[in-house]
Design a protein around this motif. Sequence first.
Motif, PDB file in Angstrom:
ATOM      1  N   VAL A   1      -5.785  28.481 -12.770  1.00 41.52           N
ATOM      2  CA  VAL A   1      -6.525  27.323 -12.268  1.00 41.52           C
ATOM      3  C   VAL A   1      -5.798  26.784 -11.038  1.00 41.52           C
ATOM      4  CG1 VAL A   1      -7.537  25.067 -12.815  1.00 41.52           C
ATOM      5  CG2 VAL A   1      -7.209  26.763 -14.626  1.00 41.52           C
ATOM      6  N   MET A   2      -6.564  26.437 -10.006  1.00 42.76           N
ATOM      7  CA  MET A   2      -5.955  25.998  -8.748  1.00 42.76           C
ATOM      8  C   MET A   2      -6.874  25.024  -8.030  1.00 42.76           C
ATOM      9  SD  MET A   2      -5.212  28.296  -5.345  1.00 42.76           S
ATOM     10  CE  MET A   2      -4.678  27.525  -3.821  1.00 42.76           C
ATOM     11  N   HIS A   3      -6.286  24.102  -7.280  1.00 40.22           N
ATOM     12  CA  HIS A   3      -7.064  23.262  -6.375  1.00 40.22           C
ATOM     13  C   HIS A   3      -7.339  24.057  -5.103  1.00 40.22           C
ATOM     14  CE1 HIS A   3      -7.840  19.461  -8.223  1.00 40.22           C
ATOM     15  NE2 HIS A   3      -6.585  19.311  -8.606  1.00 40.22           N
ATOM     16  N   ALA A   4      -8.164  25.093  -5.251  1.00 36.35           N
ATOM     17  CA  ALA A   4      -8.463  25.999  -4.147  1.00 36.35           C
ATOM     18  C   ALA A   4      -9.551  25.465  -3.233  1.00 36.35           C
ATOM     19  CB  ALA A   4      -8.880  27.366  -4.705  1.00 36.35           C
ATOM     20  N   CYS A   5     -10.089  24.300  -3.546  1.00 35.96           N
ATOM     21  CA  CYS A   5     -11.094  23.688  -2.682  1.00 35.96           C
ATOM     22  C   CYS A   5     -10.584  22.383  -2.075  1.00 35.96           C
ATOM     23  CB  CYS A   5     -12.383  23.436  -3.463  1.00 35.96           C
ATOM     24  SG  CYS A   5     -13.850  23.258  -2.406  1.00 35.96           S
ATOM     25  N   GLY A   6      -9.326  22.055  -2.343  1.00 36.38           N
ATOM     26  CA  GLY A   6      -8.725  20.895  -1.706  1.00 36.38           C
ATOM     27  C   GLY A   6      -9.048  19.558  -2.321  1.00 36.38           C
ATOM     28  N   HIS A   7      -9.498  19.548  -3.586  1.00 37.21           N
ATOM     29  CA  HIS A   7      -9.816  18.266  -4.210  1.00 37.21           C
ATOM     30  C   HIS A   7      -8.571  17.406  -4.418  1.00 37.21           C
ATOM     31  CE1 HIS A   7     -13.876  19.827  -6.041  1.00 37.21           C
ATOM     32  NE2 HIS A   7     -13.765  20.039  -4.742  1.00 37.21           N
ATOM     33  N   ASP A   8      -7.385  18.034  -4.433  1.00 37.89           N
ATOM     34  CA  ASP A   8      -6.150  17.244  -4.482  1.00 37.89           C
ATOM     35  C   ASP A   8      -5.992  16.407  -3.210  1.00 37.89           C
ATOM     36  OD1 ASP A   8      -5.932  19.719  -3.189  1.00 37.89           O
ATOM     37  OD2 ASP A   8      -3.786  19.886  -3.553  1.00 37.89           O
ATOM     38  N   ILE A   9      -6.409  16.971  -2.076  1.00 40.62           N
ATOM     39  CA  ILE A   9      -6.422  16.213  -0.822  1.00 40.62           C
ATOM     40  C   ILE A   9      -7.454  15.090  -0.904  1.00 40.62           C
ATOM     41  CG2 ILE A   9      -6.952  16.324   1.641  1.00 40.62           C
ATOM     42  CD1 ILE A   9      -4.357  17.687   1.143  1.00 40.62           C
TER      43      ILE A   9
ATOM     44  N   MET B   1       0.847  -1.190   0.000  1.00 41.64           N
ATOM     45  CA  MET B   1       0.000   0.000   0.000  1.00 41.64           C
ATOM     46  C   MET B   1       0.891   1.251   0.000  1.00 41.64           C
ATOM     47  SD  MET B   1      -1.364  -0.085   3.942  1.00 41.64           S
ATOM     48  CE  MET B   1      -1.894   1.617   3.931  1.00 41.64           C
ATOM     49  N   LEU B   2       0.312   2.360  -0.380  1.00 40.78           N
ATOM     50  CA  LEU B   2       1.059   3.602  -0.494  1.00 40.78           C
ATOM     51  C   LEU B   2       1.460   4.114   0.886  1.00 40.78           C
ATOM     52  CD1 LEU B   2      -1.176   5.296  -3.204  1.00 40.78           C
ATOM     53  CD2 LEU B   2       1.197   4.551  -3.525  1.00 40.78           C
ATOM     54  N   SER B   3       2.716   4.538   1.018  1.00 39.51           N
ATOM     55  CA  SER B   3       3.200   5.093   2.276  1.00 39.51           C
ATOM     56  C   SER B   3       2.752   6.549   2.398  1.00 39.51           C
ATOM     57  CB  SER B   3       4.719   5.022   2.323  1.00 39.51           C
ATOM     58  OG  SER B   3       5.293   5.915   1.369  1.00 39.51           O
ATOM     59  N   GLU B   4       2.909   7.111   3.604  1.00 44.64           N
ATOM     60  CA  GLU B   4       2.523   8.505   3.816  1.00 44.64           C
ATOM     61  C   GLU B   4       3.338   9.434   2.916  1.00 44.64           C
ATOM     62  OE1 GLU B   4       1.823  11.733   7.422  1.00 44.64           O
ATOM     63  OE2 GLU B   4       2.955   9.902   7.823  1.00 44.64           O
ATOM     64  N   GLN B   5       4.617   9.160   2.779  1.00 43.20           N
ATOM     65  CA  GLN B   5       5.447  10.016   1.941  1.00 43.20           C
ATOM     66  C   GLN B   5       5.042   9.914   0.476  1.00 43.20           C
ATOM     67  OE1 GLN B   5       7.470  12.305   3.248  1.00 43.20           O
ATOM     68  NE2 GLN B   5       7.602  13.091   1.151  1.00 43.20           N
ATOM     69  N   GLU B   6       4.700   8.716   0.037  1.00 39.19           N
ATOM     70  CA  GLU B   6       4.232   8.547  -1.343  1.00 39.19           C
ATOM     71  C   GLU B   6       2.923   9.297  -1.563  1.00 39.19           C
ATOM     72  OE1 GLU B   6       5.962   4.159  -2.658  1.00 39.19           O
ATOM     73  OE2 GLU B   6       4.244   4.269  -1.280  1.00 39.19           O
ATOM     74  N   LEU B   7       2.038   9.258  -0.578  1.00 40.81           N
ATOM     75  CA  LEU B   7       0.772   9.976  -0.687  1.00 40.81           C
ATOM     76  C   LEU B   7       1.008  11.484  -0.772  1.00 40.81           C
ATOM     77  CD1 LEU B   7      -1.403   7.952   1.857  1.00 40.81           C
ATOM     78  CD2 LEU B   7      -1.691   8.019  -0.628  1.00 40.81           C
ATOM     79  N   ILE B   8       1.931  11.990   0.000  1.00 42.59           N
ATOM     80  CA  ILE B   8       2.233  13.425  -0.048  1.00 42.59           C
ATOM     81  C   ILE B   8       2.774  13.814  -1.420  1.00 42.59           C
ATOM     82  CG2 ILE B   8       3.807  15.192   0.844  1.00 42.59           C
ATOM     83  CD1 ILE B   8       3.451  13.898   3.618  1.00 42.59           C
ATOM     84  N   GLN B   9       3.624  12.983  -1.999  1.00 45.53           N
ATOM     85  CA  GLN B   9       4.154  13.274  -3.333  1.00 45.53           C
ATOM     86  C   GLN B   9       3.042  13.223  -4.386  1.00 45.53           C
ATOM     87  OE1 GLN B   9       7.197  14.514  -3.934  1.00 45.53           O
ATOM     88  NE2 GLN B   9       7.353  14.462  -1.692  1.00 45.53           N
ATOM     89  N   ILE B  10       2.124  12.271  -4.234  1.00 46.48           N
ATOM     90  CA  ILE B  10       0.972  12.198  -5.145  1.00 46.48           C
ATOM     91  C   ILE B  10       0.137  13.467  -5.030  1.00 46.48           C
ATOM     92  CG2 ILE B  10      -1.254  11.042  -5.488  1.00 46.48           C
ATOM     93  CD1 ILE B  10       0.219   8.399  -4.806  1.00 46.48           C
ATOM     94  N   ARG B  11      -0.124  13.880  -3.805  1.00 47.32           N
ATOM     95  CA  ARG B  11      -0.916  15.092  -3.605  1.00 47.32           C
ATOM     96  C   ARG B  11      -0.250  16.303  -4.249  1.00 47.32           C
ATOM     97  NH1 ARG B  11      -0.400  20.254  -0.384  1.00 47.32           N
ATOM     98  NH2 ARG B  11      -2.289  21.242  -1.211  1.00 47.32           N
ATOM     99  N   ARG B  12       1.051  16.422  -4.094  1.00 43.43           N
ATOM    100  CA  ARG B  12       1.756  17.580  -4.648  1.00 43.43           C
ATOM    101  C   ARG B  12       1.736  17.569  -6.177  1.00 43.43           C
ATOM    102  NH1 ARG B  12       6.899  18.522  -0.442  1.00 43.43           N
ATOM    103  NH2 ARG B  12       5.552  18.877   1.383  1.00 43.43           N
ATOM    104  N   HIS B  13       1.809  16.375  -6.760  1.00 40.45           N
ATOM    105  CA  HIS B  13       1.712  16.301  -8.222  1.00 40.45           C
ATOM    106  C   HIS B  13       0.316  16.696  -8.678  1.00 40.45           C
ATOM    107  CE1 HIS B  13       2.832  15.009 -12.265  1.00 40.45           C
ATOM    108  NE2 HIS B  13       1.603  14.512 -12.352  1.00 40.45           N
ATOM    109  N   LEU B  14      -0.703  16.178  -8.003  1.00 35.14           N
ATOM    110  CA  LEU B  14      -2.069  16.537  -8.357  1.00 35.14           C
ATOM    111  C   LEU B  14      -2.300  18.040  -8.206  1.00 35.14           C
ATOM    112  CD1 LEU B  14      -3.975  13.583  -6.667  1.00 35.14           C
ATOM    113  CD2 LEU B  14      -3.958  14.086  -9.121  1.00 35.14           C
ATOM    114  N   HIS B  15      -1.663  18.630  -7.185  1.00 33.04           N
ATOM    115  CA  HIS B  15      -1.837  20.060  -6.955  1.00 33.04           C
ATOM    116  C   HIS B  15      -1.275  20.885  -8.108  1.00 33.04           C
ATOM    117  CE1 HIS B  15      -2.657  23.503  -4.356  1.00 33.04           C
ATOM    118  NE2 HIS B  15      -1.534  24.034  -4.825  1.00 33.04           N
TER     119      HIS B  15
END
Length: 381
Positions: free
Chosen positions: A94-102, A1-15
């Motif tokens: 354009v921005m994830h200003a509503c947190g959909h990346d989270i 499963m995805l680690s916390e650090q991997e999830l943070i990197q995914i979030r930053r890419h999506l952002h």
Amino acid sequence: MLSEQELIQIRRHLHQIPELALHEHETHDYLLQVVREMNQDHLEVREPEAMPTALMVLVHGTDPQRTVGYRTDIDALPVEEQTGLPYASHHPGVMHACGHDIHMTVALGVLSYFADHQPKDNLLFFFQPAEESESGGKQSYEKGLFSGKWKPDEFYGLHDNPDLPAGAIGCRMGTLFAGTTEVNIDLNGKGGHAAYPQDANDTVVAAAALIMQIQTIISRSIDPIQSGVITLGKISGGTIRNVITGHTRIEGTIRGLTQKMIEQIDERLKNVCEGVGRSYNMDIQLNLNQGGYWPVENNPALTKRFIKYMKSAPNVNFVETAPAMTGEDFGYLLAKFPGTMFWLGVDDDSQLHSATLTPKESAIQRGVDAITGFLEARMKD
């Protein structure tokens, strides 16, 4: 499963790759890439032709008694980012200003857990386009995405909340988000010279009367114990001070905590427009557009079970929240399938839809843990 650090990197890419409603092509491709890198033994992926940017993933259970749905929204807002982050949006305006990346990252974290730990029940993960506009939830339902094995028996989803501590889970019985309706009113009279009002039919005067009458709907037609809002935010009419205008337009919004209340406000608004139209001998056209932005009314039995689990879970900070007058199109899906929407705290000074929104990334793993724990407990019932 995805680690916390991997999830943070995914979030930053999506952002960095935010996209507007129904144009989430890069987002879709990245989500699919992440999903394809998971254990595929129990996964079935669907890219629905009717909504090309949507993504659906079915996790087949070992002994399914039900299909539990989990929805996340994937679109962004037309906001120019001002966070100064090194992973800020690469797409101007354009921005994830509503947190959909989270939202997406938490969903991927939960999905990755169950890809490696096969659940008892079937789990349906729905990555939904067009929450911010275009009523993506309503479109997905009307286009038949939820049929056969892709039909959930119950549906869950979250929204991030800057006012709650990072990782906290917030929820309530009843309505979590209000429903919203766009209001457009066109008054059509007769233009003329300011010196000869008797030969014209002044829509500005009628609009003033109409606006004052509309203010009485909430104060005199709605139970004061309940909550409803009518805001008329824009009025336009006329071109110059000494000409009576034959057309004036009013634009606004209705918000209510139940669909029944919204429909009651709609009906009173129709009556008021009709009455003012007769009084001023002019044509008044009222257009109401709710789309899929129905109130998010949580199912009583499922929400009671959800809150009970979150209150008792040792590593969950549960907060009982008040209803919010913001809108969310998950309300439409909850009108079709029983389910629960809840908050995930992200602890930020900036509010949702702000150009400076910077959610705390420590909320991601805590959200994943809380949701996987709840889903595992739910499948034991």
